[in-house]
Enzyme design. Structure first.
Site, PDB file in Angstrom:
ATOM      1  N   GLY A  84      -6.166  -4.809  -0.707  1.00 47.58           N
ATOM      2  CA  GLY A  84      -5.292  -4.377  -2.032  1.00 47.58           C
ATOM      3  C   GLY A  84      -4.693  -3.159  -2.114  1.00 47.58           C
ATOM      4  N   GLU A  96     -10.087   6.555   6.472  1.00 47.22           N
ATOM      5  CA  GLU A  96     -11.133   6.079   5.711  1.00 47.22           C
ATOM      6  C   GLU A  96     -10.559   4.386   5.345  1.00 47.22           C
ATOM      7  OE1 GLU A  96     -14.323   7.415   4.108  1.00 47.22           O
ATOM      8  OE2 GLU A  96     -14.072   5.056   4.345  1.00 47.22           O
ATOM      9  N   GLY A 135      -2.578 -15.234  -3.100  1.00 39.79           N
ATOM     10  CA  GLY A 135      -1.948 -14.187  -2.242  1.00 39.79           C
ATOM     11  C   GLY A 135      -3.168 -13.453  -1.736  1.00 39.79           C
ATOM     12  N   LYS A 189     -12.265  -3.404  12.591  1.00 46.27           N
ATOM     13  CA  LYS A 189     -13.117  -2.494  11.515  1.00 46.27           C
ATOM     14  C   LYS A 189     -14.674  -2.640  12.209  1.00 46.27           C
ATOM     15  CE  LYS A 189     -10.710  -4.200   7.542  1.00 46.27           C
ATOM     16  NZ  LYS A 189     -10.538  -5.541   6.437  1.00 46.27           N
ATOM     17  N   VAL A 197     -11.178   0.800   7.237  1.00 49.70           N
ATOM     18  CA  VAL A 197     -12.434  -0.011   6.936  1.00 49.70           C
ATOM     19  C   VAL A 197     -13.041  -0.332   5.628  1.00 49.70           C
ATOM     20  CG1 VAL A 197     -15.013  -0.291   7.923  1.00 49.70           C
ATOM     21  CG2 VAL A 197     -13.266   0.677   9.381  1.00 49.70           C
ATOM     22  N   VAL A 219       0.795  -1.020   0.122  1.00 43.86           N
ATOM     23  CA  VAL A 219      -0.053  -0.145   0.144  1.00 43.86           C
ATOM     24  C   VAL A 219       0.778   1.115   0.105  1.00 43.86           C
ATOM     25  CG1 VAL A 219      -1.528   1.320   1.322  1.00 43.86           C
ATOM     26  CG2 VAL A 219      -1.888  -1.214   1.272  1.00 43.86           C
ATOM     27  N   GLU A 222      -2.765 -14.240   4.069  1.00 42.97           N
ATOM     28  CA  GLU A 222      -1.288 -14.189   4.594  1.00 42.97           C
ATOM     29  C   GLU A 222      -0.935 -15.445   4.793  1.00 42.97           C
ATOM     30  OE1 GLU A 222       0.029 -11.272   5.215  1.00 42.97           O
ATOM     31  OE2 GLU A 222      -1.570  -9.781   4.836  1.00 42.97           O
TER      32      GLU A 222
HETATM   33  N1  HSE Z   1      -6.700  -8.622   5.344  1.00 41.35           N
HETATM   34  C1  HSE Z   1      -8.013  -7.715   4.971  1.00 41.35           C
HETATM   35  C2  HSE Z   1      -8.924  -8.623   4.410  1.00 41.35           C
HETATM   36  C3  HSE Z   1      -7.538  -6.637   4.293  1.00 41.35           C
HETATM   37  O1  HSE Z   1      -8.942  -9.801   4.033  1.00 41.35           O
HETATM   38  O2  HSE Z   1      -9.903  -8.066   3.791  1.00 41.35           O
HETATM   39  C4  HSE Z   1      -6.727  -5.491   5.165  1.00 41.35           C
HETATM   40  O3  HSE Z   1      -7.858  -4.961   6.039  1.00 41.35           O
END
Ligand code: HSE
Length: 435
Positions: free
Chosen positions: A300, A127, A185, A203, A130, A17, A188
């Site tokens: 992403g 922003e 991908g 969130k 979430v 990011v 994790e």
């Molecule tokens: N790992 C999170 C998801 C994205 O799978 O939505 C980052 O908040």
């Protein structure tokens, strides 16, 4: 600030990011982003090359970014609780605005960070923390500010949504779907934060704080992940007209705000059931507006950078005295004075109960008796796959609305029952007649 002066930006973190944010600023030749100057980027490993980011901007010394007087604004995209929280606090104490994508730090230290922004007359915007690129916080804070928000119901974790969608489509096990998500991908190497629903909990904590002014700290939120969802659950739910989603729900009631993140049966014919793959969706309900639906890419580089840059440019715009910017995403000044956050005991929903039970006469009567003694009314019973060798069958019992405390007590008694080999799963059914 004079109109011809550029807004100085310091960046903390240059992962996927951060590098994208850096490139958006560095590559801008016209438009609002061309009025930004990137002065420094804090990284962990200075020897790793980051495409499109000159190595001369990189540093491993946080002070070089935080104490650089040219920086009006710090963008924090390192993630994690510490040292990110301390860096954001230091930046605000020295009069710098902060834009962050950090859900964990915001969820755990929202009161402190929001207080620091107010005390130091700076803006704290988050922003991107979430729903990735979905502008949900701005909608709650700005567009719906005349509304009393009554409920939030959301899919806010793309990884788990990908896993559950692919289990549903391919009939695969949780383990296989997770492995596939990791190969692609989307998950994790250590999937804990996503599959055990910590990410969605953080969130929801941020959403609840902003929407209800409630101090919904992570430990006040009921959290269940998706590890226990089996291919059988999706198959049986499908036979009953449902799919299974990891929902994050916050609802205002007469006793306070109840926040919960858990897998739920969702009827196949509602929009939430059709949010598949890594997409996120948020359903808000305001007293004036009624229901509102937001859907988009929740993770992403591109979507997250989109949200980060929206915050950065709004602040930069406000600094130029153009109005509309420079406003903190703070919710109520102190969420500790907001409505109470209540526990799960008095929640009333329907339940899906999957049991492996002995396949013999009289068994159903014994099981039904336990439900009756728990004041839980059974809506339907279906018998699925039988294991002839062990003499067991899968029973799926759907209940009428029941009190959570009664259901948990009943589940404990079912586990002790001699005719029940195991209580395989207990999943709440989301009610789509109420919003
Ligand atoms: N790992 C999170 C998801 C994205 O799978 O939505 C980052 O908040």
């Amino acid at each position: 600030m004079p109109v011809d002066q550029k807004t100085g930006v310091g960046l903390l973190g240059a992962g996927v990011v951060g590098s994208q944010v850096a490139r958006v600023i560095l590559d801008a030749t016209d438009g609002a982003a061309s009025n930004l100057t990137l002065n420094g980027v804090l990284v962990r490993d200075i020897n790793r090359s980051r495409e499109g980011v000159p190595s001369g901007l990189l540093t491993t010394d946080p002070e070089q970014v935080l104490s650089d007087d040219r920086n009006d604004l710090i963008v924090e995209v390192m993630g994690g609780e510490e040292p990110a929280r301390s860096y954001m606090a230091a930046a605000m104490r020295s009069g710098k605005h902060v834009v962050t994508a950090n859900k964990e730090a915001l969820a755990k230290h929202g009161d402190e960070l929001v207080g620091l922004a107010a005390d130091n007359g700076v803006t704290l915007s988050y922003e991107a923390s979430v729903g990735g690129g979905i502008p949900v916080l701005a909608v709650i804070q700005d567009s719906l500010s005349a509304n009393r928000i009554e409920s939030i119901r959301a899919i806010i974790n793309g990884t788990t949504n990908y896993i559950l969608s692919s289990m549903d489509e391919a009939g695969s096990s949780f383990e296989d779907a997770l492995e596939e998500a990791q190969e692609l991908g989307f998950a994790e190497a250590d999937p804990t934060a996503d599959v055990d629903a910590h990410d969605a909990m953080y969130k929801l904590s941020i959403l609840a704080r902003l929407a209800f002014g409630a101090s919904a700290l992570p430990d006040t939120i009921h959290r269940e992940g998706i590890r226990n969802i089996g291919a059988k659950d999706l198959r049986y739910a499908g036979a009953l007209g449902y799919t299974i989603k990891l929902l994050a729900i916050a609802r205002s009631g007469s006793d306070g705000i109840r926040c919960r993140v858990h897998p739920a049966l969702v009827p196949n014919d509602v929009p939430m059931a059709k949010v598949n793959g890594v997409l996120n969706a948020v359903e808000l309900n305001g007293d004036l507006l009624g229901p509102l639906w937001l859907q988009g890419r929740g993770a992403g580089a591109g979507p997250t950078a989109s949200a980060v840059m929206g915050d950065v440019l709004r602040i930069a715009h406000g600094m130029l005295g153009n109005g509309g910017g420079g406003k903190s995403q703070t919710g109520s000044p102190s969420a500790t004075n907001g409505p109470p956050v209540v526990g799960m005991d008095d929640l009333e929903v329907c339940y899906y109960v999957r049991l492996a039970a002995i396949d013999r006469f009289g068994v159903l009567a014994k099981i039904a008796n336990v439900f009756g003694e728990g004041h839980i009314s059974i809506a339907s019973v279906l018998q699925f796959d039988a294991d002839d060798e062990r003499g067991l069958a899968d029973l799926v019992i759907m209940t009428h609305p029941a009190r959570e405390a009664n259901m948990q007590e009943t589940a404990a008694r079912l586990r002790q029952l001699d005719v029940v080999a195991s209580l395989e799963n207990l999943i709440r059914v989301e009610d789509y007649d109420t919003v």
